[in-house]
Design an enzyme around this catalytic site. Structure first.
Site, PDB file in Angstrom:
ATOM      1  N   ASP A 112       0.764  -1.211  -0.022  1.00  0.00           N
ATOM      2  CA  ASP A 112      -0.072  -0.066  -0.036  1.00  0.00           C
ATOM      3  C   ASP A 112       0.914   1.214   0.064  1.00  0.00           C
ATOM      4  O   ASP A 112       1.385   1.545   1.034  1.00  0.00           O
ATOM      5  CB  ASP A 112      -0.851  -0.104   1.256  1.00  0.00           C
ATOM      6  CG  ASP A 112      -1.943   1.196   1.249  1.00  0.00           C
ATOM      7  OD1 ASP A 112      -2.152   1.881   0.348  1.00  0.00           O
ATOM      8  OD2 ASP A 112      -2.451   1.310   2.506  1.00  0.00           O
ATOM      9  N   TYR A 237     -15.291  15.518 -17.263  1.00  0.00           N
ATOM     10  CA  TYR A 237     -13.998  15.200 -16.706  1.00  0.00           C
ATOM     11  C   TYR A 237     -13.487  16.442 -16.078  1.00  0.00           C
ATOM     12  O   TYR A 237     -13.474  16.461 -14.894  1.00  0.00           O
ATOM     13  CB  TYR A 237     -12.946  14.776 -17.958  1.00  0.00           C
ATOM     14  CG  TYR A 237     -11.679  14.033 -17.278  1.00  0.00           C
ATOM     15  CD1 TYR A 237     -11.460  12.471 -17.271  1.00  0.00           C
ATOM     16  CD2 TYR A 237     -10.735  14.816 -16.604  1.00  0.00           C
ATOM     17  CE1 TYR A 237     -10.498  11.923 -16.854  1.00  0.00           C
ATOM     18  CE2 TYR A 237      -9.421  14.318 -16.330  1.00  0.00           C
ATOM     19  CZ  TYR A 237      -9.492  13.050 -16.203  1.00  0.00           C
ATOM     20  OH  TYR A 237      -8.315  12.207 -15.879  1.00  0.00           O
TER      21      TYR A 237
END
Length: 398
Positions: A112, A237
């Site tokens: 991670d 977007y």
């Protein structure tokens, strides 16, 4: 023996061909080598290194500039013949193997990237085994979820409009269907959560940790990839939740520049062009834009895949003599996409599309589908089928 079959769920790939991915990595390496070498960074950290922009960056800098690299990514390995893991897992393995043959360091941290522990492990590795400092930090992380390392709270991003719904055409590649979709507006909480996941906060945390640990060279550069697009995709977007997250990266670049000022470092936003990635296939309406844009740009000779685009960015622009900046100081390799004639032709072409012709030679649907398939190791040029067992796949070392 493991059988590889391409499977989709909508526009999401749910299968992988590990051997196909290895061949595609080798194809990308060949592309970079065909361009020759260039003077660039020598010790590079890439956060989000296992696919698309991050992988292409790593390949370009290793095989074009001779850089040693550290790649951070969160991927999953094979568990069974039905669960072969993720494409990025095999990308990491193929890259490391190829880099090792060239005498290059290629360290993979498969964990991670948002966590404080990962940051510390990477710092320790730089100090103890990587020469002590890095001269380029690339942030190319794409994730739909992020856990804040300080609070432990997990946030989920949303791809939504802001203010009003957006209605437009989309494509389902699994069903080869062309349909009308409505993108609902995000709540304020969804906007903020998307910024937490996809904005620049973690980029800033990485640079703070690296700076405090004194593992950055004098004049270090850090890059972060953005996308602005044109009026054809602003409603969903640039003017949506994704656009807000990208705007936050712009703000964090200013903060990072202040942080790095005493070592003459620089944070550079790179506004990339539209390319085929796992993300671009699931952004509402974006596949329709791509099949129109790719058709026009292919005819003009300006269409690029991620490896072509990233290699041009670093070879010609960042470490070359052909940079293009806007008034905000952002690097603009997307100028080919935003060329006024290209956009006008794309708009006109999209206006002609319907369920009868979207997947014909009128568009670049076949090219978009092939590039999408390549991401999972299918339809790869030069791939030769080989037998492999699940135990052999499990034995691969990342």
């Amino acid at each position: 023996m493991v059988e590889f079959e391409q499977k989709l769920r909508g526009n999401i790939a749910v299968s992988v061909n590990p051997l196909g991915r290895k061949q595609q990595v080798l194809n990308h390496i060949d592309h970079v080598k065909s361009k020759g070498t260039f003077e660039g960074p020598k010790k590079v950290l890439i956060i989000g290194a296992s696919s698309s922009y991050g992988l292409a960056t790593r390949i370009s800098l290793a095989f074009g500039a001779g850089a040693d690299t550290i790649g951070v990514s969160y991927e999953k390995g094979p568990k069974s013949e039905r669960n072969l893991g993720t494409a990025g897992w095999y990308n990491n393995i193929a890259f490391k193997e190829a880099a090792g043959k060239e005498g290059l360091i290629a360290k993979n941290f498969v964990q991670d990237a948002f966590s404080t522990e990962t940051k510390q492990e990477v710092i320790d590795y730089i100090k103890n085994e990587f020469g002590g400092k890095v001269d380029l930090v690339v942030y190319s992380l794409a994730s739909g979820r992020r856990t804040d390392p300080e609070t432990g709270e997990t946030y989920t991003s949303s791809i939504k409009a802001i203010g009003e719904p957006v209605v437009g055409p989309n494509i389902n590649m699994q069903k080869e269907d062309y349909y009308t979709e409505t993108l609902e507006p995000a709540t304020e909480q969804e906007i903020e959560d998307t910024i937490k996941v996809m904005g620049g906060e973690d980029w800033e945390l990485w640079l703070k940790a690296l700076k405090e640990a004194d593992v950055l060279t004098e004049g270090v550069l850090t890059t972060n990839y953005s996308y602005l697009g044109s009026e054809l995709n602003h409603p969903y977007y640039g003017h949506g939740t994704l656009g807000r997250a990208k705007a936050d990266c712009d703000e964090k670049a200013d903060t990072i520049n202040e942080l790095l000022a005493d070592i003459n470092g620089k944070a550079q936003i790179v506004v990339a062009t539209a390319v085929t990635t796992k993300a671009s296939s699931v952004i509402p309406f974006f596949p329709v834009y791509c099949i129109g844009l790719y058709k026009v740009m292919s005819e003009k000779g300006t269409h690029e895949t991620p490896i072509m685009h990233m290699d041009r960015i670093y070879r010609d622009m960042i470490y070359g003599d052909k940079p293009e900046y806007d008034e905000e100081g952002r690097l603009r390799p997307d100028s080919w996409e935003l060329d006024s004639d290209t956009q006008a032709q794309t708009k006109a072409l999209i206006g002609e599309l319907n369920e009868e012709n979207f997947n014909t030679d009128l568009t670049a649907y076949a090219l978009f589908y092939k590039e999408f398939s390549n991401l999972s190791g299918f339809m790869v040029d030069g791939f030769v089928e080989k037998e492999v067992t699940i135990d052999e796949l499990k034995a691969m070392e990342y």
